[in-house]
Scaffold this active site. Sequence first.
Site, PDB file in Angstrom:
ATOM      1  N   CYS A 181       0.893  -1.162   0.000  1.00 59.16           N
ATOM      2  CA  CYS A 181       0.000   0.000   0.000  1.00 59.16           C
ATOM      3  C   CYS A 181       0.923   1.202   0.000  1.00 59.16           C
ATOM      4  CB  CYS A 181      -0.914   0.014   1.223  1.00 59.16           C
ATOM      5  SG  CYS A 181      -1.890   1.530   1.302  1.00 59.16           S
ATOM      6  N   CYS A 210      -0.394   4.201   2.263  1.00 65.08           N
ATOM      7  CA  CYS A 210      -0.582   4.144   3.719  1.00 65.08           C
ATOM      8  C   CYS A 210      -0.282   2.753   4.229  1.00 65.08           C
ATOM      9  CB  CYS A 210      -2.007   4.580   4.055  1.00 65.08           C
ATOM     10  SG  CYS A 210      -2.308   4.700   5.821  1.00 65.08           S
TER      11      CYS A 210
END
Lengths: 206, 103
Positions: free
Chosen positions: A106, A109
């Site tokens: 990701c 985040c």
Amino acid sequence: MSKAHEHDHDNRSDISLRVKAVESLLIEKGLLDPAAIDKLVDAYEHKIGPHNGARVVARAWSDPSYKQRLLKDGTAAIAELGFTGIQGEDMVVVENTSGVHNMVVCTLCSCYPWPTLGLPPNWYKAAPYRSRAVIDPRGVIEEFGLKIPESTEVRVWDSNAELRYLVLPERPAGTEGLDEAALAKLVTRDSMIGVGLPLSPDRGTE
Amino acid sequence: MNGIHDLGGRHGMGPIDIDPEQPIFHADWERRMFGMFILAFAGGHFNIDQFRAAIEKMKPAEYLESDYYEHWLYSLETWCKANGSLTDEEIENRMRKLSKGAA
């Protein structure tokens, strides 16, 4: 202790105090239930984890029709085993084959499939993995101790706030006689993120 | 939003800290912060996009230097202040009170 360290330490104790202040205010205003916090923390610290995802993978290895459902509609097939809920609402399962290796990141985040893998490890949330997984996936995987052959295509899946990925690793050789429970023990967290492989049967069943 | 949080492809972030023994939470405040976030989220104080949007508006240097769960605190505070559930003054007063109590 260096100045920089002292500074870090001060910040940290401030944060701890600030979190406490926010929590106590929200409780006082009736907006938070402290017992509910305890229950949630306990669930994610002790109950929900990669052993859930390992059951999904072991089922897919053992049951071809389940595997088909899993690759077609990950969310529904995972829910068959009872793993549903927050951060697992839209699941996509990507299959490793002899020619394709998948890995999940990701970059923005820390999006991660909580119902199947629990909360992410710290390296998954930190800048080095997030920045590099998309430009040097082979190098990153090597840092985890795994070399992907040049002839194998590497596919990197960047998760987002809604869509979460789970890697279906290849079933290890020499596991023909194993039942689902024994297979699940071979499935590691890292193999479902794509930075590792499942254990081989002689190591995993020790 | 194209901000500092968008780390994909950046260079110079250093080696990956692979420690298989690392705990899920490093300190009790991280546990409390995690629980508060889920409850505030479930209670409708913010949705996931708002939660992300607040973190993405953090100052770049602050974003990179702060702990993961500090980002969560920043976002939780942002939305609780926006909907009137909390004020900075209240938080600071409470911090003073708590730190006196602990002394």
